[in-house]
Design an enzyme around this catalytic site. Structure first.
Site, PDB file in Angstrom:
ATOM      1  N   HIS A  20       2.245  -0.578   0.231  1.00 36.18           N
ATOM      2  CA  HIS A  20       2.309  -0.145  -1.165  1.00 36.18           C
ATOM      3  C   HIS A  20       2.283  -1.329  -2.117  1.00 36.18           C
ATOM      4  CE1 HIS A  20       3.447   2.693  -4.386  1.00 36.18           C
ATOM      5  NE2 HIS A  20       4.113   1.662  -4.877  1.00 36.18           N
ATOM      6  N   HIS A  69       2.752   9.275  -6.687  1.00 27.46           N
ATOM      7  CA  HIS A  69       4.141   9.409  -6.249  1.00 27.46           C
ATOM      8  C   HIS A  69       4.196  10.560  -5.255  1.00 27.46           C
ATOM      9  CE1 HIS A  69       8.362   8.104  -7.628  1.00 27.46           C
ATOM     10  NE2 HIS A  69       7.683   7.082  -7.210  1.00 27.46           N
TER      11      HIS A  69
END
Lengths: 234, 833
Positions: B90, B139
């Protein structure tokens, strides 16, 4: 004419209320929650938003802000005060208006263009409307369900203090379709829908909201003119 | 057709079955063993062979070895946690970096771009003194684990990215993808996600102006919750993240730090999901939009007073990321005292403080002179502000400085910040075309049985309009405030969200965000281009000039060569497309590991396109205008071919996915865009709506229902069947409504721009949608089909909103004249719905 717009921490539609006041022809004056000075304004708008994050209860903390102490006194003395959405909740918490705004019946936040019927033009904020006039104004709230005990509701009806009702659908379950009410003197008005979002053709569903702001200017002009007349000026 | 048969089972998916402490719990073992004191640099030198839980933190053996090389010793527990976070997929983009370079290499000449990839968000200049910044982010995993907070903090995170650039956030959009609409888990995830987005965005005072809601079984165990935000700033207020200026103070602003969200980016976002997702709820951050609102106002006041030398938001990877990135960007060192960080829980270990992803925090770099005024602004808005460190010198030899962090006299971190922020591992992962792709592409939808008669077509129009992907989304969008800030010119369900930026001049922007996972599954290169084309077209049909792009690339596990191939192809397609359209990618986000077990989601590149208006007064809405006279003339722009593979029709009526997606020629999109911009300036067009999912039929349904205006359609007589005209999803098309008297000029203009323009009918006072020689449907019937789907699935709110019943017995009598403070209020009867 100077219309004050209060900013609490968490106020959101304060800029929009100020814009609406300007479009109506007033000077918009920004008031700060921590400053009890009203800076000589002729009327006050408590704007929409989530003052103090809606912590505890909507409007419950804002009611104790230093600026509110002054506004509560001034309102009892006749200062025109308009509470929109969260501002309506603050006015109820401050006991300037009866009843309370609770969670929408369907438990969801709801934003839609809402038809209202103006029931009473006899307030500082609605005198530019006609009785029974149907207007289109955005509504957007999570806790806009107006409730009061039956005696209070009956009294509001009897005294003509329900000044706008939802028509063509009740967006939040408010008792007796109440969208806006006023105090006995007609200077303090709480309204759940957002007239400040219906003041420009580009951004709103109508221009109907402008009437609330031009009404207070007319009320103030009338008051001033009356004062001048009584002072002997012709 | 939706699975990935050749997906390798990754190591990341296999590990969590062991029962020893995992994740950040494992690092705490060290702390406990060492008599209450943390693992220090000094101790790391003394115990070089101590076993460390690097695998549990997601670090490979060779990555761990590299850390030891960089430091010349074993890392401390805190350092190990920091590397594991910053080198996670990420944060480090380690699998995607080699591909994402194309966005830079193929970047079209563009003088508008003030900041691009690598910054918190791209910044685009739209006038001499005004710029906008926008970005979309994912998300996904947090929103599956904990829908409300996951989605809410997704909004909060992207808004802070915008804020960190010096901009006032002015709107949000949310592209959402869920599993099958009627799956029980969708009924858990969707309402929570929608409430979370509304709960956070509404309370923040940001209008939600658009997005997408897509249902597909491919997202069943892995919904996609992407969030886009846009902000506006005076050009000279652009902020930077560099922690420049030796002696400057490092200030932590905003909420206190708690134990929420620890391991969010490394545990949740950088690994494949498994059965234990439920146990990972503590890794989801918890949001407080009120705090974020105060943070926004205080940051803007600080910017305007010129009190900020550098700023970075705290999102994924929390303090670790903010400290290392600000220091690395400036090449300076930094000294931080962790015990100064205000905590929600006093017992937090230094590792936890560094790894926490508590929301609503910003890191400021301020000069010592400005510290007092900065603290005063924070106090005015009621947010915490604490000096936690200072900027230190580079090394004597000119090398970048070191990041030294202590906790109560113990030095727990001493690292070169660049090694965390910039020098993470980079992988050129193996790529291989999915083995099933050839068969999939051979299974074309063009050969499926089609409706032929007028009655069958009529039935199909209604069935399509009622299908979950095409139906009315009011159930969702009513929960979002679209009015706040008073500058929303167009919002959902319009093709683009349109915002006024400057009230005096009418300067404004249009934004659309689109993706099509089915097209990308059939051909990721073309699918990415099609997503770009759709967003570009959605902006163009409003009359705006498309200028810049942001992207959110949602894919399965990068350790699967088939997924990596899809990713490489999609990035190549998007980079090529942006180069051709002259719209640079200004920033975005990659989300990998979107898969359940071995099954990856459809590759889903989501593309946001920003357009500019010189004056938003000339925006073109999608709804037909109620006719005052004879009605507007309707024209179809573009060419319709028989392109049904990957279409909504094939999916809704045959549950079919196969073949090749529609052809895309971006030059046609450019011509269409130029025509619409010119036509908007000349006032030739009353309404325009792009053709995409569901084709012409769905576009007409939406344009008719928007303002309850009928249309009488005569399909072109060009050899294509009525069915193909109505349901093909050929790209580069739109329907426009041209007022009478403007038609000759408009047709001539279309010819000038080389856009095929075919008359297809008129708008009508009669509330019907008629297709001549085929069928006629009253709008009331279409509306019923179109609007009833989501309420049936997720609860009928309209039925619940009847006035609350009043109590039958007046138990309390209140004097109206003197309201009793805090007097009792009769509770409303609960809804019986």
């Amino acid at each position: 004419m100077r219309i004050g717009v209060v900013t609490f921490p968490g106020s959101l539609d304060d800029g929009d209320a100020a814009r609406a006041a300007r479009i109506a022809g007033a000077e918009a004056v920004r008031l700060w929650h921590g400053d009890p000075d009203l800076h000589g304004v002729d009327a006050v708008v408590l704007p929409g938003g989530f003052s103090y994050g809606d912590y505890l209860r909507c409007g419950a903390i804002a009611r104790f802000a230093p600026v509110m102490e002054t506004i509560i006194d001034a309102a009892r003395g006749g200062l025109p005060v308009l509470g929109i959405c969260n501002g309506f909740q603050v006015l109820c918490e401050a006991h300037l208006l009866p009843g309370a705004l609770t969670r929408n019946q369907h438990l969801h936040f709801r934003n839609r263009d809402q038809w209202l019927r103006v029931e009473s033009p006899d307030t500082a904020w609605t005198n530019n409307f006609t009785e029974g006039q149907e207007i289109l104004v955005p509504v957007k709230n999570g806790e806009g369900c107006y409730v009061a005990d039956a005696h209070t509701l009956d009294a509001l009806e009897a005294e003509g203090r329900i000044i706008a009702r939802y028509i063509k659908g009740n967006p939040n379950g408010s008792q007796r379709d109440i969208a806006a009410i006023t105090n006995e003197a007609g200077n303090v008005v709480g309204i759940m829908p957002h007239p400040e979002h219906a003041v420009e053709a580009l951004t709103g569903p109508s221009l109907d909201g402008l009437g609330f702001f031009t009404s207070v200017l007319r009320a103030l002009a009338g008051a001033t003119a009356g004062g001048q007349q009584s002072g002997g000026h012709q | 057709m939706t699975s990935q048969p050749d997906t390798a089972t990754s190591g990341a998916a296999a590990s969590p079955s062991e029962k020893k402490p995992t994740g950040f719990a494992a690092t705490d073992v060290l702390i406990n063993e060492f008599a209450g004191a943390p693992d220090t640099v000094e101790r790391a030198y003394q115990t070089p062979t101590e076993l460390q839980p690097h695998t549990e933190l997601g670090l490979k053996d060779d990555e761990y070895e590299r850390i030891r090389q960089i430091l010349g010793r074993r890392p401390t527990a805190s350092e190990l946690a920091m590397y594991s976070i910053m080198w996670s997929e990420h944060c480090s983009y380690k699998s995607s970096k080699v591909h994402l370079r194309q966005f830079g290499e193929k970047q079209p000449q563009n003088t508008r771009m003030l900041a691009g990839i690598g910054e918190n968000a791209g910044v685009v200049q739209i006038s001499d003194d005004i710029a906008v910044t926008f970005k979309v982010e994912s998300h996904n995993h947090p929103s599956f684990v904990e829908p409300y907070q996951g989605a809410a903090t997704g909004v909060g995170g992207i808004v802070r990215d915008i804020l960190a650039m010096g901009a006032r956030p002015i709107a949000v959009m949310d592209p959402l993808r869920f599993g099958a609409a009627d799956h029980p888990d969708t009924a858990r995830v969707l309402p929570g996600v929608v409430a979370g987005i509304g709960g956070y965005g509404n309370c923040l005072g940001l209008p939600n102006i658009g997005g997408e809601i897509v249902f597909d079984p491919t997202y069943q165990g892995n919904p996609l919750v992407n969030a886009l935000s846009i902000g506006v700033l005076p050009v000279e207020r652009l902020q930077h993240k560099e922690a420049a200026g030796v002696g400057n103070i490092v200030v932590l602003l905003g909420a206190r730090t708690g134990r929420d969200g620890i391991g969010g980016v490394s545990v949740l976002a950088s690994a494949t999901f498994d059965d234990e997702a439920e146990q990972r709820r503590p890794s989801v951050q918890v949001g407080d939009p009120f705090m974020e609102k105060l943070l926004i106002e205080s940051c803007l006041e600080l910017y305007d007073a010129g009190l900020v030398a550098g700023i970075q938001d705290l999102g994924g990877a929390g303090l670790t990321c903010a400290l290392t990135e600000t220091a690395a960007a400036a090449g300076t060192g930094m000294r931080v005292w962790l015990e100064r960080v205000p905590l929600r829980e006093a017992s937090m270990s230094p590792t936890e403080i560094l790894a926490s992803e508590s929301q609503e925090r910003m890191l400021l770099i301020v000069t010592p002179d400005n510290l007092a005024p900065v603290l005063a602004v924070a106090e005015k808005w009621g947010v915490w502000a604490t000096a936690i460190g200072e900027v230190t010198q580079s090394e004597a030899d000119g090398a970048p400085g070191r990041l030294v962090i202590s906790w109560n006299e113990h030095v727990v971190v001493d690292v070169p910040p660049g090694s965390l922020a910039d020098d993470g591992p980079v992988y050129a992962r193996p790529i291989r075309e999915p083995a099933d792709l050839i068969l999939l592409q051979a299974d074309r939808a063009e050969t499926l049985p089609r409706p032929a008669t007028g009655d069958e077509l009529r039935e199909t129009v209604l069935r399509m309009a009622a299908s979950p992907n095409l139906c009315d989304k009011t159930w969702v969008t009513e929960q979002y405030d679209r009015y706040v800030l008073g500058n929303t010119i167009l919002a959902q369900p319009e093709d683009s969200g349109v915002l006024r930026i400057d009230e005096r001049t009418g300067l404004g922007v249009a934004l659309s965000v689109d993706g099509n996972g089915r097209f990308a599954r059939l051909d990721p290169y073309e699918g990415a281009k099609l997503a770009l084309a759709e967003a570009y077209r959605n902006v163009a049909v409003t009359g705006a000039e498309p200028v810049a792009v942001t992207d959110c690339l949602n894919f399965g596990s990068p350790e699967d060569p088939a997924v990596m191939w899809q990713f490489a192809e999609a990035v190549r397609g998007l980079a090529d497309g942006c180069q051709q359209l002259g719209t640079p990618v200004t920033g975005g986000n990659v989300s990998f590991y979107n898969q359940t077990g071995a099954a990856a989601i459809h590759p889903t590149p989501v593309v946001g396109v920003l357009g500019v208006f010189d004056d938003v007064a000339r925006r073109i809405p999608m709804g037909f205008t109620p006719p005052t006279g004879d009605g507007d003339l309707l024209f179809l722009l573009g060419e319709t071919e028989c392109e049904l593979s990957g279409s909504e029709w094939a999916w809704v009526t045959h549950a079919h996915l196969g073949g090749r997606p529609p052809k895309i020629d971006l030059a046609k999109e450019q011509r269409l865009s130029a025509l619409m911009s010119r036509a908007s300036q000349a006032g030739h067009v009353n309404a325009a709506h792009d053709l995409s999912d569901g084709g012409l039929a769905q576009s007409l349904v939406e344009s008719c229902l928007r303002r309850e205006v009928g249309a009488r359609i005569t399909l072109p007589d060009d050899g294509q069947s009525a069915f193909v005209h109505l349901f093909s999803e050929s790209a580069s098309r739109a329907v426009v409504a041209v007022p009478r008297g403007h038609d000759k000029a408009f047709v001539a203009l279309a010819a000038d721009y080389g856009v095929p323009c075919t008359p297809i009918g008129v708008t009508s006072r009669d509330a019907v949608l008629e297709v001549r020689d085929q069928f006629e449907i009253p709008l009331s019937e279409v509306r019923e089909a179109w609007t009833s789907t989501l309420p049936k699935l997720f609860g009928d709110l309209a039925a619940a909103a009847v006035p609350a019943e009043e109590p039958a017995v007046r138990s309390v009598t209140l004097e109206i004249a003197e309201p009793v403070p805090g007097g009792p209020i009769e509770p409303a009867e609960p809804s019986t719905d």
